[in-house]
Design an enzyme around this catalytic site. Structure first.
Site, PDB file in Angstrom:
ATOM      1  N   TYR A   1       7.017   8.858   7.762  1.00  0.00           N
ATOM      2  CA  TYR A   1       7.927   7.972   7.022  1.00  0.00           C
ATOM      3  C   TYR A   1       7.433   6.533   7.123  1.00  0.00           C
ATOM      4  O   TYR A   1       7.295   5.831   6.116  1.00  0.00           O
ATOM      5  CB  TYR A   1       9.342   8.122   7.593  1.00  0.00           C
ATOM      6  CG  TYR A   1      10.357   7.189   6.986  1.00  0.00           C
ATOM      7  CD1 TYR A   1      10.611   7.198   5.616  1.00  0.00           C
ATOM      8  CD2 TYR A   1      11.079   6.307   7.781  1.00  0.00           C
ATOM      9  CE1 TYR A   1      11.549   6.347   5.059  1.00  0.00           C
ATOM     10  CE2 TYR A   1      12.023   5.454   7.235  1.00  0.00           C
ATOM     11  CZ  TYR A   1      12.250   5.474   5.868  1.00  0.00           C
ATOM     12  OH  TYR A   1      13.180   4.629   5.338  1.00  0.00           O
TER      13      TYR A   1
ATOM     14  N   THR B   1       7.669  11.564  -2.285  1.00  0.00           N
ATOM     15  CA  THR B   1       8.673  10.730  -2.961  1.00  0.00           C
ATOM     16  C   THR B   1       8.378   9.259  -2.700  1.00  0.00           C
ATOM     17  O   THR B   1       8.406   8.433  -3.609  1.00  0.00           O
ATOM     18  CB  THR B   1      10.096  11.037  -2.425  1.00  0.00           C
ATOM     19  OG1 THR B   1      10.331  12.418  -2.534  1.00  0.00           O
ATOM     20  CG2 THR B   1      11.162  10.260  -3.174  1.00  0.00           C
TER      21      THR B   1
END
Ligand code: UDP
Length: 277
Positions: free
Chosen positions: A103, A49
């Protein structure tokens, strides 16, 4: 606001995103997989994403030369022990076998890509590194500590402090962040630059739990939970995370208005409203 419109879709849906980009003067790109819990549990979704989504936005914005504000995170500073974190500092990532760092790496790639679009294609873009941003309506679903503690306190349940609770964070009210971001978006000097936004008022997570209990008047206890139980074996937390705010202060005279007590009171007010419904 009469001009407000809301399209619920994915930034990976190119036709829809292209149309929205076409109709915009400025893009504030916040869509991402966030929250340490989600990252640890769904690393593929996080990486894909964040990287593909930002690629898509920058590609579409680049074609139309639309100003784009890319939101990054203080996580990119990683395990650096240098305090406070300033924009030109080295980023110190953990091993690829520790899922948490995916992340930070995905957001660092987003930053590189945005700055590359500025350099190579003259896309007007600015990168903002948000520190812990909190306020009413924040979901606690992905582990965020303040909504979680407030809900636990209101329900009389133990407040779950992970690790030894000595790790510190600086919490900034979403109101202050939005005001700053809006001002940055109007500054030509900000193009091609990276800015920290947050506060430098630091508190340990243990003291935060005590503060939430005191503000809510709750009878809850504090429960200390090892990281291995809260997340997974070998989980690495950031012990300190304080921004150097001099660059953003110089740009827009930034001075956050809401202190931690105001933040907690606002979240308590919102959570109580939700429960009364
Ligand atoms: N944390 C905690 N209890 C919780 C949720 C989070 O002690 O129920 C801790 C977490 O381990 C971290 C800090 O609170 O040290 C902030 O966590 P959050 O997920 O809100 O933001 P982060 O700074 O990790 O992105």
């Amino acid at each position: 606001h009469p001009g407000f419109e809301y399209t619920i879709d994915s930034i990976l849906n190119t036709p829809v995103t292209a149309e929205l980009v076409d109709r915009s003067d400025c893009i504030f790109h916040l869509a991402a997989a966030v929250g340490v819990k989600l990252i640890v549990e769904s690393p593929v979704q996080t990486i894909e994403t964040n990287i593909k989504g930002t690629e898509n936005i920058l590609d579409l914005a680049g074609k139309k030369r639309k100003k784009t504000i890319i939101f990054s995170t203080s996580e990119v500073y990683g395990k650096s022990s240098k305090i406070p974190f300033s924009e030109e500092d080295d980023l110190v990532m953990g091993s690829t076998t520790r899922g948490r760092w995916s992340y930070a790496c995905s957001k660092a790639i987003d930053e590189f890509l945005a700055l590359a679009y500025w350099k190579e294609k003259k896309l007007p873009t600015t990168v903002i590194r948000l520190f812990n941003t909190v306020g009413p309506r924040q979901t606690g679903r992905y582990g965020m500590v303040i909504p979680t503690f407030v809900r636990q306190a209101l329900e009389g349940k133990p407040l779950t402090v992970y690790g030894d609770g000595n790790q510190t964070r600086c919490f900034c009210h979403v109101r202050d962040v939005i005001q700053a971001v809006y001002q940055v978006s109007g500054e030509d000097k900000a193009l091609g630059q990276v800015y920290n936004i947050g506060t430098d008022e630091e508190i340990s997570i243990l003291d935060l739990a005590r503060r939430v209990i005191s503000i809510t008047g709750s009878s809850s206890q504090i429960e200390i939970i090892p990281y291995s139980e809260a997340y997974e074996e070998g989980f690495e937390d950031m012990l300190k995370r304080r921004p150097d705010l001099s660059k953003i202060k110089k740009l827009i005279g930034y001075e956050p208005q809401c202190d931690l007590d105001r933040i907690i009171r606002d979240v308590v007010g919102y959570e109580k409203d939700q429960r009364d419904r």
